[in-house]
Design a protein around this motif. Structure first.
Motif, short mmCIF file in Angstrom:
data_model
loop_
_atom_site.label_atom_id
_atom_site.label_comp_id
_atom_site.label_asym_id
_atom_site.label_seq_id
_atom_site.Cartn_x
_atom_site.Cartn_y
_atom_site.Cartn_z
N GLU A 161 0.85 -1.20 0.00
CA GLU A 161 0.00 0.00 0.00
C GLU A 161 0.88 1.25 0.00
O GLU A 161 1.85 1.33 0.76
N TRP A 162 0.54 2.24 -0.82
CA TRP A 162 1.38 3.43 -0.96
C TRP A 162 0.54 4.69 -1.10
O TRP A 162 -0.65 4.64 -1.41
N SER A 163 1.19 5.85 -0.87
CA SER A 163 0.57 7.15 -1.13
C SER A 163 1.66 8.15 -1.51
O SER A 163 2.79 8.07 -1.02
N ALA A 164 1.33 9.07 -2.40
CA ALA A 164 2.29 10.07 -2.86
C ALA A 164 1.59 11.13 -3.68
O ALA A 164 0.76 10.80 -4.54
N GLU A 165 1.89 12.40 -3.41
CA GLU A 165 1.47 13.53 -4.23
C GLU A 165 -0.03 13.49 -4.55
O GLU A 165 -0.44 13.62 -5.70
N GLY A 166 -0.84 13.28 -3.52
CA GLY A 166 -2.28 13.31 -3.73
C GLY A 166 -2.88 12.05 -4.30
O GLY A 166 -4.07 12.02 -4.59
N ARG A 167 -2.09 11.01 -4.48
CA ARG A 167 -2.61 9.74 -4.98
C ARG A 167 -2.33 8.63 -3.97
O ARG A 167 -1.45 8.76 -3.13
#
Length: 391
Positions: free
Chosen positions: A340-346
């Motif tokens: 699971e990941w998150s980055a720059e609004g995504r």
């Protein structure tokens, strides 16, 4: 002690327990050292609990400690931003005047920390973009189009007047994650592993070196016996941090342990260093990836290598390696990992399988099945009690 000071003291206690600097913790969380320092000094209270909650879990806090910390954050947040009276707005939060000014309410989420970069500005909130609202007539038209397409698939005549089916349109590809990764299968301590194969010893060649193990096992149709050890190397595509939020286990198939013979690649080789890793009990009803300590026995007294859990932050310059050890004694299991990941609004999740793209497969050994160990002096496999392995 006031609510803000109590909250700050708990943040400092987390840092002291972990032992790492604000800068090192910030790299894991994808925020700047100065932001964490402001929270620990009481100079700022975060606008949301998300970052501090991740800090708590990174520093080893249990669920009860996280709940208590959230309650202290809520109280501190009320001190900095009291509720409106008689429906009147509270007004904008105070502006940060820096470390030498009065305490302030933090005005935004934390920023990714790029190596060698100047102190960055605020990062946009990490959320999955909302879908645009469709007009009612567009939605109705879409429904009619789907119905018409379904009817056409059933009723559209083919040659000779017989119905034929129209292939459904392909789904649009999912946006690629902002990082790359590779998967490698390993042997314990670089030399120990067991394979299960449905072949007699006379039809099994000598054990390969680890680099040739995949080809050797593939030619035999062999399966990992009891344990699968994999290394996942993750690297960002740019300077902006990608936060790895968690690692999940998805078992997609279970069967009875295979009744095949076991072929050991060693007689027990051991190692001076046991790296920290994530362990998975595939026999559990809902397997979880759990972070565990490593151990370095190379010194006179040895030392523990503390476990590090999620979240992790990766960039192009700062990759990360995740070592996962999955074990079973009671099933022939097929399974995947989901990162699971998150980055720059995504945000999103990537499904990770074996190097060939299929599910990982790990099987326990059926009771009574033979165990073989290789004797290099004789150039053959020794079976059962002769190998000292038992039946």
């Amino acid at each position: 002690m006031g609510e803000v000071e109590e909250f700050a003291a708990r943040v400092r206690a987390l840092k002291t327990r972990d032992g790492r600097s604000y800068e090192a913790l910030g790299r894991r969380l994808g925020v700047s050292a100065s932001t964490l320092h402001r929270y620990g000094s009481g100079a700022a209270v975060p606008e949301s609990f998300a970052v501090v909650g991740r800090l708590a879990r990174l520093c080893g806090a249990d669920a009860e400690e996280v709940r208590e910390l959230e309650e202290h954050w809520r109280r501190a947040d009320l001190v900095r931003r009291p509720p409106a009276r008689d429906g009147a707005p509270t007004g904008p939060p105070a502006q940060d005047t820096g470390p030498d000014g009065p305490p302030v309410q933090d005005t935004g989420p934390d920023e990714p920390l790029a190596q060698g970069a100047a102190p960055p500005g605020p990062e946009p909130v990490v959320v999955t973009p909302a879908r645009p609202r469709r007009k009612p007539w567009l939605v109705g038209g879409a429904v009619l189009a789907v119905v018409a397409l379904a009817l056409g698939a059933v009723l559209l005549p083919g040659r000779g007047g017989e119905p034929r089916h129209r292939a459904a349109p392909e789904a649009k590809p999912v946006t690629a994650p902002p990082f790359t990764y590779t998967v490698a299968s390993l042997w314990e301590n670089g030399c120990g592993h067991t394979y299960l194969a449905d072949r007699p010893p006379a039809r099994v060649g000598a054990p390969p070196v680890p680099a040739d193990a995949a080809r050797w096992a593939g030619a035999l149709g062999a399966v990992d016996g009891g344990q699968t050890l994999v290394r996942i190397s993750v690297q960002g595509k740019g300077a902006s941090a990608v936060v790895l939020q968690g690692l999940h286990v998805r078992v997609v198939g279970r069967a009875e342990p295979l009744p095949w013979a076991a072929y050991r690649m060693d007689e027990g080789c051991g190692g001076a260093v046991t790296p920290r890793r994530f362990t998975v009990d595939l026999d559990a009803p809902r397997p979880l990836a759990r972070s565990v300590d490593g151990y370095d026995a190379s010194g006179q007294e040895g030392r523990t290598i503390p476990a590090v859990s999620f979240p992790y932050a990766v960039t192009a310059a700062e990759p990360e390696e995740l070592l996962v050890s999955a074990r079973t004694a009671g099933c022939d299991c097929r399974w995947f990992l989901e990162l699971e990941w998150s980055a720059e609004g995504r945000s999103g999740a990537v499904r990770i399988g074996a190097p060939d793209g299929k599910a990982f497969r790990t099987s326990g050994r059926a009771k009574g099945s033979p165990v073989h160990a290789y004797d290099p002096a004789k150039g053959l496999w020794i079976t059962g009690a002769e190998s000292g392995q038992g039946g």
